[in-house]
Design an enzyme around this catalytic site. Structure first.
Site: not given
Ligand code: NAP
Length: 282
Positions: A71, A107
Site C-alpha cells: 500500500k 479504507d
Molecule cells: P498494521 O499496520 O500492522 O498496524 C497494527 C496496529 O496494531 C499497530 O498500531 C500496533 O501497535 C497494534 N497492535 C498490534 N498488536 C497489539 C497489541 N497486542 N496491543 C496493542 N496494540 C497492538 O495493521 P493494519 O494494516 O493497520 O491492520 C489493522 C487491522 O485492520 C487488521 O486486523 C486488518 O485486518 C484490519 N483492516 C480491516 C479493514 C476492513 O475493511 N474492515 C481494512 C483494512 C484493515 P504498534 O504500533 O505498537 O505495533
C-alpha cells in the site's frame, strides 16, 4: 458486424491474497450489474511490484485494489493521488483515468460510511486505538469528515505522535497522541472509539484491556477487525455502547471502489451476502 469489446479486467495485488474476500464481493456486484468484467486476485512479491504495475498499465486494467504489503510502496508508481491518499501516505484503490493511474485510499472512507449508519462523525470526539495503516487511513478520513478532535492511542507512542502531527498539520483538526498502556482509560468525552489494531484478528478472545467507566452511555465502538463480533465490541456493548463491526467497513470500501471505477451504484446486499458466504457466516 462490430467486434465484441473485450471483457474488462480488474484485480487486487497483494501478498498473500488467498482468503481475501474482495474478489467474491466485486464479482457479485459485476453479476448484479450485468457487467462483462472479471476480478482476479494476484500474488505479487515486493521486488516485482513495479513490473506488475507496468503490466497492469499495459494490459489496460481500469481499476485495481492494492493490499498488504504494497500500500505504501505503490505510491511512487502512480501518476496522481487523491487528498485521502496523500494524507494517509498509502493507496488501496487505483483507477485508470486516460493514461494516468490515480491512487485513492478507501479504507478510511469505507470506515466513515459504515459509521454513518449510526452517526455522522462531524463534530464528534473520536478515539482511535492503533497507528498502523488502517488507523492512519481512518484518522485521515475522520479529520476530512469534520470531527472536532481525535485522540490516537498506540502501544508504540512514536507512531501515534507521527500520525497525529501529520494529519493535524494536513487538515487543521486537533489530533493528539496518547501512550496506550493496559488497562487504558478511554477519555470520558469520546463519542466514537475505534479499535484499529490487529488485536482480535487471529484470536477472537483477544482484547486490549480498556476502562470504559468514564465514557457516557451511547458512545459508538467500532472495530476494523473483519468479524461480526469481537471481544472489544462485546465489552463496549456491556457498558451500554453501540457497536459497528469491521464487515461493514470492508463492504463499504469495496462499494466506493466499484462506484469510482464503473460509475454504477453496486448491489450492496449482494456484496455483503458474498462476503458472508466467503467467510463461512452465511
Ligand atoms: P498494521 O499496520 O500492522 O498496524 C497494527 C496496529 O496494531 C499497530 O498500531 C500496533 O501497535 C497494534 N497492535 C498490534 N498488536 C497489539 C497489541 N497486542 N496491543 C496493542 N496494540 C497492538 O495493521 P493494519 O494494516 O493497520 O491492520 C489493522 C487491522 O485492520 C487488521 O486486523 C486488518 O485486518 C484490519 N483492516 C480491516 C479493514 C476492513 O475493511 N474492515 C481494512 C483494512 C484493515 P504498534 O504500533 O505498537 O505495533
Amino acid at each position: 458486424m462490430s467486434p465484441a469489446s473485450p471483457t474488462s479486467l480488474y484485480g487486487v495485488l497483494g501478498l498473500p491474497v488467498a482468503g481475501n474476500p474482495t474478489q467474491e464481493m466485486i464479482e457479485a456486484a459485476f453479476d448484479a450489474a450485468g457487467l462483462d468484467a472479471r476480478y482476479v486476485s494476484l500474488e505479487v512479491q515486493p521486488e516485482a511490484l513495479a513490473d506488475a504495475m507496468r503490466g497492469a498499465r499495459a494490459l489496460g486494467f481500469p481499476g485495481l485494489h492494492i493490499t498488504v504489503p504494497h500500500k505504501v510502496e505503490v505510491v511512487p508508481l502512480l501518476d496522481r493521488l487523491t487528498p485521502a491518499a496523500q494524507l494517509s501516505g498509502a493507496v488501496n484503490c487505483i483507477k485508470r483515468e486516460g493514461e494516468e493511474l490515480v491512487g485513492d485510499n478507501t479504507d478510511g472512507k469505507g470506515f466513515v460510511d459504515s459509521l454513518r449508519e449510526l452517526r455522522d462523525p462531524r463534530d464528534a470526539v473520536a478515539v482511535v486505538i492503533g497507528a498502523g495503516g488502517a488507523a492512519r487511513a481512518i484518522v485521515a478520513e475522520l479529520a476530512l469528515a469534520g470531527t472536532a478532535r481525535i485522540v490516537v492511542a498506540n502501544r508504540t507512542l512514536g507512531k501515534a505522535t507521527e500520525v497525529a502531527s501529520q494529519i493535524s498539520a494536513g487538515t487543521g483538526v486537533p489530533v493528539e497522541s496518547a501512550q496506550l498502556t493496559e488497562p487504558w482509560t478511554v477519555p470520558g468525552d469520546a463519542d466514537v472509539v475505534v479499535n484499529a489494531t490487529t488485536v482480535g484478528m487471529s484470536d477472537p478472545a483477544g482484547r486490549i484491556r480498556l476502562d470504559w467507566s468514564q465514557v457516557g452511555d451511547g458512545a459508538i465502538a467500532a472495530d476494523v477487525v473483519i468479524a461480526p463480533s469481537t471481544a472489544f465490541l462485546r465489552d463496549a456493548e456491556e457498558h451500554g455502547h453501540r457497536a459497528v463491526d469491521g464487515l461493514g467497513m470492508l463492504v463499504e470500501q469495496a462499494v466506493i471502489g466499484f462506484r469510482w471505477w464503473t460509475g454504477i451504484e453496486p448491489d450492496r446486499a449482494a456484496m455483503r451476502a458474498a462476503l458472508e458466504h466467503e467467510l463461512g457466516l452465511g
